[in-house]
Design a protein around this motif. Structure first.
Motif, mmCIF file in Angstrom:
data_model
loop_
_atom_site.group_PDB
_atom_site.id
_atom_site.type_symbol
_atom_site.label_atom_id
_atom_site.label_comp_id
_atom_site.label_asym_id
_atom_site.label_seq_id
_atom_site.Cartn_x
_atom_site.Cartn_y
_atom_site.Cartn_z
ATOM 1 N N VAL A 1 1.035 0.434 19.076
ATOM 2 C CA VAL A 1 -0.002 0.214 20.087
ATOM 3 C C VAL A 1 -0.689 1.541 20.356
ATOM 4 O O VAL A 1 -0.037 2.566 20.558
ATOM 5 C CB VAL A 1 0.580 -0.383 21.390
ATOM 6 N N GLN A 2 -2.011 1.524 20.294
ATOM 7 C CA GLN A 2 -2.818 2.711 20.547
ATOM 8 C C GLN A 2 -3.638 2.486 21.809
ATOM 9 O O GLN A 2 -4.358 1.498 21.929
ATOM 10 C CB GLN A 2 -3.751 3.000 19.373
ATOM 11 N N CYS A 3 -3.494 3.396 22.751
ATOM 12 C CA CYS A 3 -4.224 3.308 24.008
ATOM 13 C C CYS A 3 -5.308 4.381 24.033
ATOM 14 O O CYS A 3 -5.010 5.576 23.992
ATOM 15 C CB CYS A 3 -3.280 3.504 25.191
ATOM 16 N N ARG A 4 -6.554 3.952 24.077
ATOM 17 C CA ARG A 4 -7.646 4.906 24.236
ATOM 18 C C ARG A 4 -7.950 5.148 25.719
ATOM 19 O O ARG A 4 -8.395 6.224 26.095
ATOM 20 C CB ARG A 4 -8.890 4.402 23.506
ATOM 21 N N ASN A 5 -7.667 4.134 26.528
ATOM 22 C CA ASN A 5 -7.875 4.269 27.967
ATOM 23 C C ASN A 5 -6.986 3.256 28.672
ATOM 24 O O ASN A 5 -6.953 2.081 28.290
ATOM 25 C CB ASN A 5 -9.344 4.026 28.330
ATOM 26 N N THR A 6 -6.251 3.683 29.692
ATOM 27 C CA THR A 6 -5.333 2.800 30.397
ATOM 28 C C THR A 6 -6.065 1.912 31.397
ATOM 29 O O THR A 6 -7.191 2.196 31.811
ATOM 30 C CB THR A 6 -4.267 3.601 31.161
ATOM 31 N N GLU A 7 -5.380 0.847 31.808
ATOM 32 C CA GLU A 7 -5.884 -0.003 32.880
ATOM 33 C C GLU A 7 -5.665 0.676 34.224
ATOM 34 O O GLU A 7 -6.478 0.548 35.136
ATOM 35 C CB GLU A 7 -5.179 -1.368 32.833
ATOM 36 N N ASP A 8 -4.549 1.388 34.334
ATOM 37 C CA ASP A 8 -4.202 2.092 35.569
ATOM 38 C C ASP A 8 -5.023 3.376 35.655
ATOM 39 O O ASP A 8 -4.857 4.280 34.833
ATOM 40 C CB ASP A 8 -2.707 2.410 35.580
ATOM 41 N N VAL A 9 -5.872 3.478 36.656
ATOM 42 C CA VAL A 9 -6.746 4.652 36.759
ATOM 43 C C VAL A 9 -6.001 5.878 37.275
ATOM 44 O O VAL A 9 -6.548 6.982 37.258
ATOM 45 C CB VAL A 9 -7.949 4.355 37.683
ATOM 46 N N THR A 10 -4.757 5.703 37.718
ATOM 47 C CA THR A 10 -3.997 6.830 38.279
ATOM 48 C C THR A 10 -2.978 7.414 37.313
ATOM 49 O O THR A 10 -2.356 8.435 37.623
ATOM 50 C CB THR A 10 -3.260 6.402 39.558
ATOM 51 N N VAL B 1 -14.789 -14.413 19.795
ATOM 52 C CA VAL B 1 -14.518 -13.545 20.942
ATOM 53 C C VAL B 1 -15.089 -14.182 22.197
ATOM 54 O O VAL B 1 -16.250 -14.585 22.220
ATOM 55 C CB VAL B 1 -15.135 -12.145 20.718
ATOM 56 N N LYS B 2 -14.255 -14.260 23.230
ATOM 57 C CA LYS B 2 -14.727 -14.752 24.519
ATOM 58 C C LYS B 2 -14.979 -13.541 25.407
ATOM 59 O O LYS B 2 -14.054 -12.933 25.907
ATOM 60 C CB LYS B 2 -13.684 -15.670 25.150
ATOM 61 N N PRO B 3 -16.241 -13.129 25.590
ATOM 62 C CA PRO B 3 -16.525 -11.917 26.358
ATOM 63 C C PRO B 3 -16.201 -12.080 27.828
ATOM 64 O O PRO B 3 -16.219 -13.172 28.363
ATOM 65 C CB PRO B 3 -18.033 -11.713 26.147
ATOM 66 N N LYS B 4 -15.905 -10.957 28.462
ATOM 67 C CA LYS B 4 -15.603 -10.928 29.886
ATOM 68 C C LYS B 4 -16.252 -9.700 30.490
ATOM 69 O O LYS B 4 -16.195 -8.615 29.916
ATOM 70 C CB LYS B 4 -14.086 -10.883 30.094
ATOM 71 N N LYS B 5 -16.852 -9.879 31.634
ATOM 72 C CA LYS B 5 -17.502 -8.760 32.285
ATOM 73 C C LYS B 5 -16.491 -7.693 32.664
ATOM 74 O O LYS B 5 -15.439 -7.983 33.213
ATOM 75 C CB LYS B 5 -18.233 -9.241 33.538
ATOM 76 N N GLY B 6 -16.784 -6.444 32.362
ATOM 77 C CA GLY B 6 -15.863 -5.355 32.641
ATOM 78 C C GLY B 6 -15.718 -5.073 34.118
ATOM 79 O O GLY B 6 -16.569 -5.409 34.932
ATOM 80 N N SER B 7 -14.608 -4.465 34.471
ATOM 81 C CA SER B 7 -14.351 -4.117 35.856
ATOM 82 C C SER B 7 -14.976 -2.765 36.172
ATOM 83 O O SER B 7 -15.001 -1.871 35.339
ATOM 84 C CB SER B 7 -12.831 -4.053 36.085
ATOM 85 N N TRP B 8 -15.463 -2.630 37.399
ATOM 86 C CA TRP B 8 -16.097 -1.370 37.789
ATOM 87 C C TRP B 8 -15.071 -0.268 37.969
ATOM 88 O O TRP B 8 -15.399 0.902 37.922
ATOM 89 C CB TRP B 8 -16.886 -1.568 39.080
ATOM 90 N N TRP B 9 -13.792 -0.648 38.169
ATOM 91 C CA TRP B 9 -12.792 0.362 38.498
ATOM 92 C C TRP B 9 -11.863 0.691 37.341
ATOM 93 O O TRP B 9 -11.081 1.636 37.428
ATOM 94 C CB TRP B 9 -11.968 -0.083 39.705
ATOM 95 N N SER B 10 -11.908 -0.062 36.267
ATOM 96 C CA SER B 10 -11.004 0.196 35.153
ATOM 97 C C SER B 10 -11.686 -0.149 33.841
ATOM 98 O O SER B 10 -12.430 -1.117 33.753
ATOM 99 C CB SER B 10 -9.719 -0.625 35.310
ATOM 100 N N ASP B 11 -11.410 0.617 32.821
ATOM 101 C CA ASP B 11 -12.088 0.460 31.540
ATOM 102 C C ASP B 11 -11.080 0.592 30.407
ATOM 103 O O ASP B 11 -11.210 1.443 29.544
ATOM 104 C CB ASP B 11 -13.191 1.526 31.413
#
Length: 213
Positions: A8-17, A188-198
C-alpha cells in the motif's frame, strides 16, 4: 492459484493531523466454494510512505485473498473496503477473531441473496455487507473513515501461468472502483472531494497462477 495483497502506497493520508491506521475488510467469492472473509489488522502509514503487507502485518496470512485450484471456467469476485481506523487499536488484538467471524457471517448472508445474480453482483454484495456486520459486533466500528472500495471480477481463463501484478488507486475524488470481467475498462463512481482531507492511495496485489491453476 493465489491472490495476495502486496503493498500500500500513501501519497496523502485521510487524517490531516498525522498517520492513518490503514486496514482492509471485505470478502472473496467463487461459485461453488465457501466465501473467504478478509480482515487485516490496522497498521500506521503516513504521507509519501509505501509499506508491504508482508512486513506491516503480524500475520501475513491476513493479506491472502484466495488460495486454491480452479478450472478455466471459474471466476473470482473480490469486494473490498479500505479504511482508516478511528478506534482503539488495542481492541483489535482481543477482538480480532470475533470481528473476522462477523465479516464472514455478513458476507455469507449477503451472498445468499445473490446466488443467481449477474457477474459482479457478489462483489457488490460483499462490499455492502461488512459495515453492518461489524457495527453489530463492535459498536464503534462505524466511526472509521472509508478510503475506497473495489469490486472486481477475475476470470481464470484470462490468466496465463505465472505472476500477475496490478494495482487499485483510490482517493477522496475517486473512492470507488469497479472492474468488470474480460477487458472492459474500469467503471468509476466519482465522489466530490472533502474540503478538509485529500487522501490518495494505491494498493498493489499479485495473482500467482500455477500449472494446475
Amino acid at each position: 492459484m493465489t491472490i495476495t495483497l502486496r503493498s500500500v502506497q500513501c501519497r496523502n493520508t485521510e487524517d490531516v493531523t498525522g498517520a492513518d491506521e490503514f486496514y482492509v475488510r471485505g470478502g472473496v467469492s467463487v461459485p461453488g466454494l465457501p466465501p473467504r472473509a478478509v480482515l487485516t489488522k490496522p497498521f500506521e502509514i503516513n504521507d509519501n510512505q509505501k509499506l508491504f503487507f508482508s512486513g506491516a502485518l503480524q500475520d501475513p496470512d491476513q493479506a491472502v485473498l484466495f488460495e486454491g485450484n480452479l478450472s478455466d471456467a471459474a471466476s473470482i469476485e473480490i469486494g473490498l473496503n479500505f479504511y482508516d481506523a478511528d478506534f482503539n487499536l488495542e481492541d483489535w488484538d482481543s477482538r480480532y477473531q470475533s470481528l473476522l467471524a462477523a465479516v464472514g457471517g455478513g458476507i455469507g448472508a449477503a451472498l445468499g441473496m445473490v446466488v443467481a445474480g449477474p457477474v459482479g453482483a457478489a462483489a457488490g454484495a460483499m462490499v455492502g455487507a461488512t459495515g453492518p456486520a461489524l457495527a453489530k459486533a463492535f459498536s464503534t466500528i462505524d466511526k472509521d473513515d472509508l478510503l475506497g472500495t473495489v469490486e472486481q471480477t477475475v476470470k481464470v481463463s484470462d490468466l496465463t501461468e505465472g505472476r500477475h501484478e496490478d494495482t487499485w488507486t483510490f482517493s477522496n475524488n475517486r473512492p470507488s472502483i469497479k472492474i468488470p470481467p474480460v477487458d472492459e475498462p474500469p467503471l468509476v463512481k466519482p465522489k466530490k472531494g472533502s474540503w478538509w482531507s485529500d487522501w490518495d492511495y494505491t494498493v498493489s496485489y499479485v495473482i500467482d497462477v500455477g500449472p494446475g491453476r
